[in-house]
Design a protein around this motif. Structure first.
Motif, PDB file in Angstrom:
ATOM      1  N   ALA A   1      -6.554   4.147   4.568  1.00  0.00           N
ATOM      2  CA  ALA A   1      -5.880   3.205   5.466  1.00  0.00           C
ATOM      3  C   ALA A   1      -6.211   1.761   5.092  1.00  0.00           C
ATOM      4  CB  ALA A   1      -6.268   3.495   6.907  1.00  0.00           C
TER       5      ALA A   1
ATOM      6  N   TRP B   1      -1.434   9.815  -1.252  1.00  0.00           N
ATOM      7  CA  TRP B   1      -1.187   9.129   0.018  1.00  0.00           C
ATOM      8  C   TRP B   1      -0.298   7.915  -0.229  1.00  0.00           C
ATOM      9  CZ3 TRP B   1      -3.153  10.750   4.766  1.00  0.00           C
ATOM     10  CH2 TRP B   1      -4.113  11.779   4.704  1.00  0.00           C
TER      11      TRP B   1
ATOM     12  N   LEU C   1      -4.392   0.949   1.622  1.00  0.00           N
ATOM     13  CA  LEU C   1      -2.941   0.820   1.720  1.00  0.00           C
ATOM     14  C   LEU C   1      -2.496  -0.090   2.861  1.00  0.00           C
ATOM     15  CD1 LEU C   1      -1.895   4.551   1.120  1.00  0.00           C
ATOM     16  CD2 LEU C   1      -2.027   2.694  -0.556  1.00  0.00           C
TER      17      LEU C   1
ATOM     18  N   ALA D   1      -2.401   0.561   5.916  1.00  0.00           N
ATOM     19  CA  ALA D   1      -1.513   1.352   6.780  1.00  0.00           C
ATOM     20  C   ALA D   1      -2.228   2.630   7.181  1.00  0.00           C
ATOM     21  CB  ALA D   1      -0.215   1.683   6.060  1.00  0.00           C
ATOM     22  N   GLU D   2      -2.220   2.927   8.470  1.00  0.00           N
ATOM     23  CA  GLU D   2      -2.784   4.190   8.940  1.00  0.00           C
ATOM     24  C   GLU D   2      -1.721   5.284   8.984  1.00  0.00           C
ATOM     25  OE1 GLU D   2      -4.885   5.974  12.962  1.00  0.00           O
ATOM     26  OE2 GLU D   2      -5.240   3.884  12.416  1.00  0.00           O
ATOM     27  N   ASP D   3      -0.480   4.888   9.272  1.00  0.00           N
ATOM     28  CA  ASP D   3       0.635   5.836   9.328  1.00  0.00           C
ATOM     29  C   ASP D   3       1.088   6.118   7.897  1.00  0.00           C
ATOM     30  OD1 ASP D   3       2.836   7.364   9.951  1.00  0.00           O
ATOM     31  OD2 ASP D   3       4.018   5.712  10.762  1.00  0.00           O
ATOM     32  N   CYS D   4       0.712   7.260   7.366  1.00  0.00           N
ATOM     33  CA  CYS D   4       0.934   7.560   5.954  1.00  0.00           C
ATOM     34  C   CYS D   4       1.557   8.942   5.764  1.00  0.00           C
ATOM     35  CB  CYS D   4      -0.382   7.504   5.182  1.00  0.00           C
ATOM     36  SG  CYS D   4      -1.021   5.830   4.919  1.00  0.00           S
TER      37      CYS D   4
ATOM     38  N   PRO E   1       2.106   4.802   2.153  1.00  0.00           N
ATOM     39  CA  PRO E   1       2.415   4.293   3.505  1.00  0.00           C
ATOM     40  C   PRO E   1       3.814   4.709   3.935  1.00  0.00           C
ATOM     41  CG  PRO E   1       2.497   2.520   1.895  1.00  0.00           C
ATOM     42  CD  PRO E   1       1.986   3.716   1.163  1.00  0.00           C
ATOM     43  N   HIS E   2       3.936   5.227   5.151  1.00  0.00           N
ATOM     44  CA  HIS E   2       5.217   5.741   5.614  1.00  0.00           C
ATOM     45  C   HIS E   2       6.282   4.659   5.683  1.00  0.00           C
ATOM     46  CE1 HIS E   2       8.240   6.959   8.647  1.00  0.00           C
ATOM     47  NE2 HIS E   2       8.138   8.124   8.050  1.00  0.00           N
ATOM     48  N   HIS E   3       5.924   3.449   6.076  1.00  0.00           N
ATOM     49  CA  HIS E   3       6.950   2.420   6.252  1.00  0.00           C
ATOM     50  C   HIS E   3       7.611   2.023   4.937  1.00  0.00           C
ATOM     51  CE1 HIS E   3       3.607  -0.271   5.096  1.00  0.00           C
ATOM     52  NE2 HIS E   3       4.536  -1.141   4.774  1.00  0.00           N
TER      53      HIS E   3
END
Length: 245
Positions: free
Chosen positions: A122, A150, A125, A127-130, A152-154
């Motif tokens: 996290a 891993w 990147l 970003a925690e939402d991965c 980042p989802h966004h």
């Protein structure tokens, strides 16, 4: 240095004009403004848009070519470079044909999920939402590597549910073609460890057998970390060759 608004980004005005332009063009690459397999504007076009000389534009473009972000195709034009990062892990676990030509191993997805990244990932990147991807790479039914990836989802929305047939064995071309995310460079760090039970099972070796561990961080042209992965393979297959000149 004057610029068309379409090219305007924040750059250090103390730098030479060709370096400022290099930074501007690199930012466009990082944003995905230029699409894969589409010829980029010519040096004359960029000179007209920026008010710079063709020579200055040529120096900026050559910097990006030298850095591996762009490639020139004679008689066609200049394009985003699709550097063969997909093969580079296998310089450590070389697979070749009888005449020494490199072979790209097959890829098989084990799992994909959108989950919260561990703290280390996290932070890296930002970003925690991965999305986590687990896969193995093999040749002739022999598993060479197991990978934990891993992203980042966004930056890659929907990749976790994309049909496997649309993903294929190479992720970086997928990132570029589907999500307009260009991997500009990557850093590999190699170490050795003992295989965990799950890793040993995937590799077909005994738990606690030695494995080579390659941690990779992949970056956009602006230095943003876009992917972290760890690949593990049997230590007995690990090779490293360096030529000093």
């Amino acid at each position: 240095m004057t610029r068309n608004d379409a090219l305007a980004v924040a750059v250090d005005k103390r730098l030479p004009s060709y370096v400022q332009l290099r930074d501007t063009l690199a930012a466009k690459i990082a944003r995905g403004d230029w699409k894969p397999d589409v010829v980029l504007p010519s040096e004359n076009q960029l000179a007209a848009e920026t008010g710079l000389s063709v020579g200055t534009v040529r120096k900026a473009m050559q910097m990006l070519v030298d850095e591996g972000l762009l490639e020139r195709k004679q008689g066609t034009g200049t394009f985003l470079s699709k550097r063969a990062f997909h093969a580079s892990l296998f310089r450590f676990f070389a697979v070749t044909t009888a005449d020494g030509s490199p072979i790209i191993p097959k890829s098989r997805l084990i799992a994909r999920a959108r989950i919260a990244a561990p703290a280390k990932v996290a932070r890296l990147l930002d970003a925690e939402d991965c999305i986590r991807i687990d896969r193995v790479r093999s040749h002739s039914d022999q598993v060479l590597l197991t990978e934990e990836i891993w992203i980042p989802h966004h930056r890659f929305p929907g990749l976790e549910t994309l049909p496997e047939a649309e993903i294929g064995p190479l992720l970086y071309p997928l990132y570029l073609d589907r999500f307009q995310v260009f991997i500009a460079n990557a850093v590999d760090e190699v170490s050795f460890a003992r295989a965990s039970g799950s890793v040993a099972n995937r590799l077909g070796i005994a738990p606690d057998d030695p494995v080579a561990v390659i941690e990779r961080t992949a970056f956009a042209a602006d230095g943003t970390a876009l992917e972290w992965r760890v690949a593990q393979g049997p230590a007995e297959r690990f090779r490293y060759r360096s030529r000093l000149t």
